[in-house]
Design a protein around this motif. Structure first.
Motif, PDB file in Angstrom:
ATOM      1  N   LEU A 218       0.827  -1.204   0.000  1.00 33.90           N
ATOM      2  CA  LEU A 218       0.000   0.000   0.000  1.00 33.90           C
ATOM      3  C   LEU A 218       0.865   1.259   0.000  1.00 33.90           C
ATOM      4  O   LEU A 218       0.562   2.243  -0.674  1.00 33.90           O
ATOM      5  CB  LEU A 218      -0.925  -0.013   1.221  1.00 33.90           C
ATOM      6  N   HIS A 219       1.949   1.200   0.759  1.00 39.10           N
ATOM      7  CA  HIS A 219       2.858   2.342   0.817  1.00 39.10           C
ATOM      8  C   HIS A 219       3.470   2.607  -0.558  1.00 39.10           C
ATOM      9  O   HIS A 219       3.565   3.767  -0.992  1.00 39.10           O
ATOM     10  CB  HIS A 219       3.952   2.065   1.850  1.00 39.10           C
ATOM     11  N   ARG A 220       3.894   1.564  -1.230  1.00 40.64           N
ATOM     12  CA  ARG A 220       4.475   1.730  -2.572  1.00 40.64           C
ATOM     13  C   ARG A 220       3.489   2.371  -3.531  1.00 40.64           C
ATOM     14  O   ARG A 220       3.877   3.088  -4.458  1.00 40.64           O
ATOM     15  CB  ARG A 220       4.899   0.373  -3.138  1.00 40.64           C
ATOM     16  N   GLN A 221       2.188   2.130  -3.309  1.00 42.87           N
ATOM     17  CA  GLN A 221       1.159   2.699  -4.176  1.00 42.87           C
ATOM     18  C   GLN A 221       0.774   4.115  -3.771  1.00 42.87           C
ATOM     19  O   GLN A 221      -0.095   4.727  -4.388  1.00 42.87           O
ATOM     20  CB  GLN A 221      -0.090   1.806  -4.155  1.00 42.87           C
ATOM     21  N   GLY A 222       1.407   4.615  -2.708  1.00 43.34           N
ATOM     22  CA  GLY A 222       1.075   5.954  -2.255  1.00 43.34           C
ATOM     23  C   GLY A 222      -0.159   6.013  -1.382  1.00 43.34           C
ATOM     24  O   GLY A 222      -0.644   7.112  -1.064  1.00 43.34           O
ATOM     25  N   ARG A 223      -0.673   4.878  -0.974  1.00 43.04           N
ATOM     26  CA  ARG A 223      -1.870   4.831  -0.125  1.00 43.04           C
ATOM     27  C   ARG A 223      -1.414   4.827   1.339  1.00 43.04           C
ATOM     28  O   ARG A 223      -1.477   3.828   2.043  1.00 43.04           O
ATOM     29  CB  ARG A 223      -2.714   3.612  -0.491  1.00 43.04           C
ATOM     30  N   ILE A 224      -0.935   5.988   1.768  1.00 36.69           N
ATOM     31  CA  ILE A 224      -0.219   6.095   3.039  1.00 36.69           C
ATOM     32  C   ILE A 224      -1.122   5.803   4.228  1.00 36.69           C
ATOM     33  O   ILE A 224      -0.733   5.067   5.145  1.00 36.69           O
ATOM     34  CB  ILE A 224       0.406   7.500   3.182  1.00 36.69           C
ATOM     35  N   GLU A 225      -2.311   6.376   4.243  1.00 34.34           N
ATOM     36  CA  GLU A 225      -3.190   6.176   5.393  1.00 34.34           C
ATOM     37  C   GLU A 225      -3.565   4.706   5.543  1.00 34.34           C
ATOM     38  O   GLU A 225      -3.597   4.173   6.662  1.00 34.34           O
ATOM     39  CB  GLU A 225      -4.441   7.045   5.254  1.00 34.34           C
ATOM     40  N   GLN A 226      -3.855   4.049   4.423  1.00 33.72           N
ATOM     41  CA  GLN A 226      -4.198   2.625   4.482  1.00 33.72           C
ATOM     42  C   GLN A 226      -2.991   1.803   4.938  1.00 33.72           C
ATOM     43  O   GLN A 226      -3.139   0.847   5.708  1.00 33.72           O
ATOM     44  CB  GLN A 226      -4.693   2.148   3.123  1.00 33.72           C
ATOM     45  N   ALA A 227      -1.809   2.172   4.455  1.00 37.08           N
ATOM     46  CA  ALA A 227      -0.600   1.466   4.882  1.00 37.08           C
ATOM     47  C   ALA A 227      -0.388   1.632   6.382  1.00 37.08           C
ATOM     48  O   ALA A 227      -0.043   0.669   7.084  1.00 37.08           O
ATOM     49  CB  ALA A 227       0.611   1.992   4.112  1.00 37.08           C
TER      50      ALA A 227
ATOM     51  N   GLY B 276       8.169   3.492  11.192  1.00 39.26           N
ATOM     52  CA  GLY B 276       9.096   4.611  11.351  1.00 39.26           C
ATOM     53  C   GLY B 276       9.301   5.365  10.061  1.00 39.26           C
ATOM     54  O   GLY B 276       9.348   6.611  10.057  1.00 39.26           O
ATOM     55  N   ARG B 277       9.398   4.657   8.951  1.00 40.21           N
ATOM     56  CA  ARG B 277       9.590   5.328   7.661  1.00 40.21           C
ATOM     57  C   ARG B 277       8.397   6.215   7.322  1.00 40.21           C
ATOM     58  O   ARG B 277       8.564   7.339   6.823  1.00 40.21           O
ATOM     59  CB  ARG B 277       9.794   4.276   6.567  1.00 40.21           C
ATOM     60  N   ILE B 278       7.193   5.707   7.576  1.00 39.33           N
ATOM     61  CA  ILE B 278       6.001   6.505   7.292  1.00 39.33           C
ATOM     62  C   ILE B 278       5.954   7.728   8.196  1.00 39.33           C
ATOM     63  O   ILE B 278       5.627   8.841   7.753  1.00 39.33           O
ATOM     64  CB  ILE B 278       4.733   5.640   7.451  1.00 39.33           C
ATOM     65  N   GLN B 279       6.292   7.553   9.470  1.00 39.88           N
ATOM     66  CA  GLN B 279       6.295   8.683  10.399  1.00 39.88           C
ATOM     67  C   GLN B 279       7.327   9.728   9.989  1.00 39.88           C
ATOM     68  O   GLN B 279       7.056  10.932  10.009  1.00 39.88           O
ATOM     69  CB  GLN B 279       6.567   8.189  11.817  1.00 39.88           C
ATOM     70  N   LEU B 280       8.506   9.290   9.594  1.00 44.48           N
ATOM     71  CA  LEU B 280       9.543  10.221   9.174  1.00 44.48           C
ATOM     72  C   LEU B 280       9.123  10.974   7.916  1.00 44.48           C
ATOM     73  O   LEU B 280       9.337  12.188   7.809  1.00 44.48           O
ATOM     74  CB  LEU B 280      10.852   9.477   8.933  1.00 44.48           C
ATOM     75  N   ALA B 281       8.532  10.263   6.977  1.00 48.04           N
ATOM     76  CA  ALA B 281       8.081  10.915   5.745  1.00 48.04           C
ATOM     77  C   ALA B 281       6.984  11.934   6.027  1.00 48.04           C
ATOM     78  O   ALA B 281       6.823  12.908   5.287  1.00 48.04           O
ATOM     79  CB  ALA B 281       7.579   9.870   4.751  1.00 48.04           C
ATOM     80  N   GLY B 282       6.249  11.731   7.117  1.00 46.73           N
ATOM     81  CA  GLY B 282       5.203  12.662   7.495  1.00 46.73           C
ATOM     82  C   GLY B 282       5.675  13.756   8.433  1.00 46.73           C
ATOM     83  O   GLY B 282       4.856  14.534   8.949  1.00 46.73           O
ATOM     84  N   GLY B 283       6.983  13.806   8.699  1.00 51.20           N
ATOM     85  CA  GLY B 283       7.532  14.861   9.538  1.00 51.20           C
ATOM     86  C   GLY B 283       7.527  14.557  11.022  1.00 51.20           C
ATOM     87  O   GLY B 283       7.919  15.405  11.831  1.00 51.20           O
ATOM     88  N   ARG B 284       7.113  13.361  11.430  1.00 52.49           N
ATOM     89  CA  ARG B 284       7.129  12.990  12.847  1.00 52.49           C
ATOM     90  C   ARG B 284       8.498  12.369  13.144  1.00 52.49           C
ATOM     91  O   ARG B 284       8.668  11.153  13.203  1.00 52.49           O
ATOM     92  CB  ARG B 284       5.991  12.021  13.153  1.00 52.49           C
TER      93      ARG B 284
ATOM     94  N   MET C 215       7.371   7.059  -4.844  1.00 51.00           N
ATOM     95  CA  MET C 215       7.319   6.968  -3.384  1.00 51.00           C
ATOM     96  C   MET C 215       8.752   6.944  -2.863  1.00 51.00           C
ATOM     97  O   MET C 215       9.356   5.884  -2.704  1.00 51.00           O
ATOM     98  CB  MET C 215       6.562   5.710  -2.954  1.00 51.00           C
ATOM     99  N   PRO C 216       9.326   8.104  -2.608  1.00 52.51           N
ATOM    100  CA  PRO C 216      10.744   8.169  -2.248  1.00 52.51           C
ATOM    101  C   PRO C 216      10.982   7.762  -0.795  1.00 52.51           C
ATOM    102  O   PRO C 216      10.051   7.621   0.004  1.00 52.51           O
ATOM    103  CB  PRO C 216      11.087   9.644  -2.460  1.00 52.51           C
ATOM    104  N   GLU C 217      12.258   7.611  -0.463  1.00 49.12           N
ATOM    105  CA  GLU C 217      12.654   7.320   0.905  1.00 49.12           C
ATOM    106  C   GLU C 217      12.302   8.493   1.817  1.00 49.12           C
ATOM    107  O   GLU C 217      12.209   9.637   1.376  1.00 49.12           O
ATOM    108  CB  GLU C 217      14.164   7.066   0.968  1.00 49.12           C
ATOM    109  N   TRP C 218      12.150   8.200   3.108  1.00 49.53           N
ATOM    110  CA  TRP C 218      11.731   9.195   4.086  1.00 49.53           C
ATOM    111  C   TRP C 218      12.678  10.390   4.158  1.00 49.53           C
ATOM    112  O   TRP C 218      12.271  11.485   4.549  1.00 49.53           O
ATOM    113  CB  TRP C 218      11.611   8.544   5.460  1.00 49.53           C
TER     114      TRP C 218
END
Length: 640
Positions: free
Chosen positions: A291-300, A322-330, A594-597
């Motif tokens: 899901l993350h690779r598809q850009g569906r961040i919330e679902q991932a 952690g990668r999703i949190q970092l990409a979101g600025g957390r 979908m780049p790295e964080w």
């Protein structure tokens, strides 16, 4: 009216059971038991049905009733031993089979059963004796040879594979219908690196027992090993038509869809997997990755939360979270979860810090004063990859304010470059380990979590890396010597992250797709691409527009010198992009969809590297959009 021809009904029930139709067998046995609740053969048959269904408790309750009425029924006693084995009550199974063998010492079937029980409690030699004795007293009993071969596979000693396969072949000579022998031959052929032989054996097992779903799955896996992805997919899809709830087939089809770059299909299969086994954290984690690779961040993120609820210690899920949190600025939460990667064996094996843990206390962020035994000495280890190491160097200066001295351990030739980092007093080049007296050790990546306020504005520390003076001068002289370059802006180009084109690496730019950029006039492109990928210039139609210099990029220090010498760096995501950002250079990074964080942006610039401009694919795999945007920006820059 219930069936009254018990003998025929029981025999037909046994035939259905042997043919893999437990539903029909259960109907016939049930009809007999309705009229005669303790009919020994019907009881025994129904017990076998319940065992096939995994309903051991019901089977044991029925068996006890049957044995109360028929205490000496041999088949029910045998099934009692099998039930003990099924429930891992090996001691009771041993007592059962030893009792049967006391009455008939040369019964090869009970010798094999007893050997299986011995294996359950680790009495390997006793099991081996049982299996050997079974083959001696009944050379034509295939079960003895089959189990002897299986034990040899478990022992896995020198020559055991060949001996085991010989046992399985003998078992088939005795009974050509022993499909389990073919299955084990398939396993041995796989281990021996013989995919064709494995496929042939898997096919024979399937032909002999088409009712066993695992055999279809095994055959598909053998086809995959031969690269016959389409054929494997057909087998698995047919399998799901027979049993739509067979989870292994869904998971295998998901992996095939990933390999065929059909992410939507893969996601659908994994969604089905979560329905079939909702308590499996690994399936949720794999779904989140897709899901993350598809850009569906919330679902991932939701899928990862589910995985971590089921298994809070799931390191892969925590790392991905952690990668999703970092990409979101957390940043703080993200780095804390990203650290779970060190719990993954494949990462731990590459982690320099893992080789040092236990030698000295880990630094907790507190002061290390000069009056400590080793003079307030902190030793820092790099991260497993260069990109993360370059990023984390920014925190060394803040750590140095709390300790008297810092030594950086150089495992991969970063020494000359690390020596330029503010706060590093010394660099120690080491091999597989280090014995440096110190008061504490720590890995670079742990520093932001130990230093209050370090993440408030991480970009404010840029630049914090500079090339060694000798490398900087060598590259300045090298570029100055190039004919025709003096009056043109010089652009350094890198298109492969690690110097080679690895299959499946979405970060690497196919060089032919860079031609739109290379056609921009009034600039001089120089290739700083190191490694085998630099030879790809030979196949580029516009290759004459690029001066090849990658052969001189033979170290991180040389790379830093090269980046500092050009007017603009254009690179894909990888160590070069991080190094350019850490040096505060003007750099453009070409990114997958979908780049790295590390390339999360704030106010239009990457959080960690404010001098870097990111050009991201508009859609997955669409390098044309990223390259075209960079080319237009270059044209505008030259026109200013």
């Amino acid at each position: 009216m219930p069936i009254v021809n018990f003998a025929v009904a029981v025999e037909k029930g046994k035939a259905h059971l042997d043919a893999g139709r437990p539903d029909l067998a259960a109907f016939l046995f049930g009809q007999v038991l309705e009229a005669h609740p303790t009919h020994p053969d019907a009881v025994n048959g129904m017990v076998s049905v319940l065992m096939q269904m995994g309903r051991a408790d019901e089977a044991m309750a029925l068996l006890r009733r049957g044995l109360e009425a028929n205490p000496n029924h041999p088949d029910m006693r045998v099934n009692r031993g099998a039930l003990y084995l099924m429930t891992n009550d090996y001691e009771s199974a041993i007592r059962t089979y030893e009792g049967l063998l006391a009455e008939e010492p040369d019964d090869p079937v009970q010798l094999v059963n007893l050997g299986g029980a011995y294996m359950g409690i680790g009495r390997i030699e006793d099991a081996l004796d049982c299996f050997r004795r079974a083959t001696e007293v009944a050379p034509d009993y295939g079960g003895g040879h089959l189990n002897l071969g299986m034990l040899r596979m478990v022992l896995d000693t020198e020559g055991s594979a060949a001996a085991a396969e010989a046992d399985f072949r003998r078992a088939l000579d005795c009974d050509p219908n022993l499909h389990g022998a073919w299955l084990n031959i398939c396993t041995l052929r796989r281990r021996a690196g013989d995919p064709e032989g494995a496929r042939d054996a898997a096919e024979m097992a399937l032909i002999l027992a088409p009712h066993l779903l695992d055999y279809h799955q095994n055959f598909a896996e053998c086809l995959l090993a031969l690269g016959r992805r389409g054929d494997a997919r057909k087998v698995l899809e047919s399998l799901l038509q027979v049993n739509a709830s067979f989870l292994p087939a869904e998971l295998a089809l998901a992996q095939i869809a990933v390999d065929e770059d059909r992410p939507a299909a893969a996601i659908a299969h994994l969604h089905r997997g979560t329905e079939l086994r909702p308590q499996d954290p690994l399936i949720w984690a794999n779904l989140a990755a897709l899901l993350h690779r598809q850009g569906r961040i919330e679902q991932a993120d939701t899928a990862l939360d589910r995985a971590l609820t089921l298994d809070p210690g799931n390191a892969a899920a925590r790392m991905h979270k952690g990668r999703i949190q970092l990409a979101g600025g957390r940043l703080a939460d993200g780095l804390a979860n990203l650290a779970a990667m060190y719990d993954l064996p494949e990462v731990a094996a590459q982690s320099p810090f893992g080789r040092l843990e236990g030698a000295e206390p880990a630094w907790d962020g507190g002061p290390l004063a000069a009056d400590l035994p080793q003079g307030g000495h902190l030793v820092l280890a790099p991260e497993p990859d260069e990109s993360l190491t370059f990023l984390m160097f920014r925190f060394v200066a803040a750590a140095r304010e709390k300790v008297a001295r810092i030594t950086f351990l150089d495992f991969r030739g970063l020494g000359p470059l690390a020596g330029q980092v503010p706060g590093i007093d010394a660099v120690a080049a080491v091999g597989d380990g280090a014995d440096i007296p110190c008061d504490a050790i720590q890995r670079l990546g742990a520093l932001p979590g130990l230093l209050p306020g370090a993440l408030a504005d991480p970009g404010a520390t840029v630049p914090y890396l500079t090339p060694p003076p000798a490398a900087a001068k060598a590259w300045k002289d090298r570029l100055s010597a190039l004919a025709g370059i003096a009056n043109l802006p010089t652009i350094g180009l890198l298109w492969c992250p690690e110097g080679r084109r690895d299959p499946g690496d979405e970060r690497a730019l196919p060089l032919q797709q860079a031609e739109r950029l290379l056609q921009v006039p009034n600039v001089r492109f120089v290739s700083l691409q190191f490694g085998p990928a630099q030879n790809e210039l030979d196949e580029l139609a516009q290759g004459g527009l690029v001066t090849r210099l990658g052969q001189h990029v033979d170290s991180p220090s040389a790379l830093a010198g090269a980046l500092a010498a050009v007017d603009l760096v254009i690179a894909v995501d990888g160590p070069a992009a991080d190094l350019a950002g850490a040096m505060g250079l003007r750099a453009w990074v070409l990114l997958p969809h979908m780049p790295e964080w590390r390339w999360a942006q704030k106010d239009g610039a990457p959080i960690w590297y404010p001098t870097v401009t990111a050009f991201r694919q508009a859609r997955a795999g669409d390098w044309e959009s990223a390259v075209a945007a960079a080319a237009r920006s270059l044209e505008r820059m030259l026109g200013d």
